[in-house]
Design an enzyme around this catalytic site. Sequence first.
Site, PDB file in Angstrom:
ATOM      1  N   GLY A 249       0.882  -1.240   0.128  1.00  0.00           N
ATOM      2  CA  GLY A 249       0.011  -0.053   0.011  1.00  0.00           C
ATOM      3  C   GLY A 249       0.957   1.249   0.068  1.00  0.00           C
ATOM      4  N   GLY A 296       3.455  -3.425  -4.348  1.00  0.00           N
ATOM      5  CA  GLY A 296       3.469  -3.562  -5.858  1.00  0.00           C
ATOM      6  C   GLY A 296       3.530  -2.632  -6.572  1.00  0.00           C
ATOM      7  N   ARG A 297       2.242  -1.625  -6.328  1.00  0.00           N
ATOM      8  CA  ARG A 297       2.244  -0.111  -6.806  1.00  0.00           C
ATOM      9  C   ARG A 297       3.801   0.458  -6.675  1.00  0.00           C
ATOM     10  NH1 ARG A 297      -2.104   3.193  -7.544  1.00  0.00           N
ATOM     11  NH2 ARG A 297      -3.198   1.804  -5.911  1.00  0.00           N
ATOM     12  N   TYR A 338     -11.566   5.937 -10.986  1.00  0.00           N
ATOM     13  CA  TYR A 338     -11.256   6.560  -9.792  1.00  0.00           C
ATOM     14  C   TYR A 338     -11.128   8.220  -9.946  1.00  0.00           C
ATOM     15  CZ  TYR A 338      -9.506   1.808  -8.873  1.00  0.00           C
ATOM     16  OH  TYR A 338      -9.133   0.502  -8.882  1.00  0.00           O
ATOM     17  N   CYS A 365     -15.534   4.649 -28.073  1.00  0.00           N
ATOM     18  CA  CYS A 365     -16.992   5.244 -28.185  1.00  0.00           C
ATOM     19  C   CYS A 365     -17.778   5.637 -26.843  1.00  0.00           C
ATOM     20  CB  CYS A 365     -17.681   4.601 -29.108  1.00  0.00           C
ATOM     21  SG  CYS A 365     -19.014   5.312 -29.627  1.00  0.00           S
ATOM     22  N   GLU A 366     -16.848   6.528 -26.006  1.00  0.00           N
ATOM     23  CA  GLU A 366     -17.567   6.759 -24.794  1.00  0.00           C
ATOM     24  C   GLU A 366     -17.197   8.036 -24.429  1.00  0.00           C
ATOM     25  OE1 GLU A 366     -19.243   4.905 -22.571  1.00  0.00           O
ATOM     26  OE2 GLU A 366     -19.032   2.936 -23.127  1.00  0.00           O
ATOM     27  N   TYR A 394      -1.267  -1.255 -12.366  1.00  0.00           N
ATOM     28  CA  TYR A 394      -2.794  -1.092 -12.920  1.00  0.00           C
ATOM     29  C   TYR A 394      -3.002  -0.482 -13.914  1.00  0.00           C
ATOM     30  CZ  TYR A 394      -2.455  -2.531  -8.019  1.00  0.00           C
ATOM     31  OH  TYR A 394      -2.226  -2.999  -6.675  1.00  0.00           O
TER      32      TYR A 394
END
Length: 441
Positions: A249, A296-297, A338, A365-366, A394
Amino acid sequence: MNERDTLKINTAGHLEIGGADCVRLAEEFGTPLYVYDETHIRNMMRVYKNTLENEYSGKGLVLYASKAFCCSAIYKIAMQEGIGIDVVSGGELYTALKAGFPVEKIYMHGNNKLSSELELALDNKIGTIVIDSFSEADKLDELAAERSIIQKVLIRVNPGIEAHTHAFVQTARTDSKFGFSIFDGTAEKITKYVLAKKNLNLSGYHCHIGSQIFEKQSFVLGAEKVMDFIAQIKRQTGFEAETLNIGGGFGIWYTDEDPKLKLSDYSAYLKELIAAVKRKAKENSLKLPELIIEPGRSVIGEAGITLYTVGAIKDIPNVKKYVAVDGGMFENPRYALYQSKYTLLLANRANEKCTEKVSVSGKCCESGDLIAVDVALPEARVGDVMAVFSTGAYHYSMASNYNRNFVPPAILVNEGKAEYIVKPQNYEDIIRNDVVPERLK
């Protein structure tokens, strides 16, 4: 630009990563493109490993958290650096096994592991499985008995820490889907339940309070609460945990709203956590547990950037200017999920001053397909190479073929040389699993 020399601007005014010119990388490998600096990855793995060895007498283990970025090459690097890994799916486990990762250093997580995933883990004798439900304890004990083995396990507990981070990445709140609360009696109950299983060997506990956390005190408080719980369980049952997995974290820099941490800062985080474990062990007359961490991150995040090519530019007078790139939410869904913030740069014009604020959109297409909103850039031109920083974690792992776009390839840069670690997709890859029933032919 980065004190760890992952990124810098060269004499041509181009962005470099790991000694490689980003404009040339875009020309050679195309865009969108995930780019990783191998030296940075290794340095981050080493700072955690060395701190554990120096401050905790080597009685610990660093696990790379695979969910941040999983591929065979990253497992090979982790192997060479002498650390372990955690996996959260059959796919991650299968990748690790095919890469030849030492099974004793594989830890398996997940709040709803499938029977097939548990079977894969048991059949390959992976080191430790982290239990996250009563039904999982039952299933795992049953599967282990069928194989006449005793499986080492940890129990995921929830210390109720609400770290200051995005609500979607807080995992130790009292209403979290992860773990057993140490405050309402369920952690004690599952402990007794697992201890009664004949084919499970309970080694200790796992705790993870969330992601992208910069407050040292959050990690310290989490460790203290779990150590107090270990002491409580020892008094009540006689069982003393041999292992404490405190999770990961640790935060990274995305924009100047975040601190820019040095290698020594990450070591300092871990030192404070270690000090808290030692203090609580002494206070509660406990043996020092094997201490496990799962970064990880922080290992992979700042090691990676994404390169794009600028396409359509649309200026809506007095409203907004859109700069479109050849990527989008299919290869970076984090803004859509997020509202994540990033730092951007025109890699081919890296020294130029920012003169306007724009929104960077993707090609999906959003209307919500955005990479960044109201970011400062020089006036972009069609064909510019755009770099988005701190996309190592991620991004590839959350990418999809939405709108049947390609998941971008990934390359590893080492001292200026670049090689694929994930190959590009093609249209045949997109339709590979399509099946047309006979009645439609």
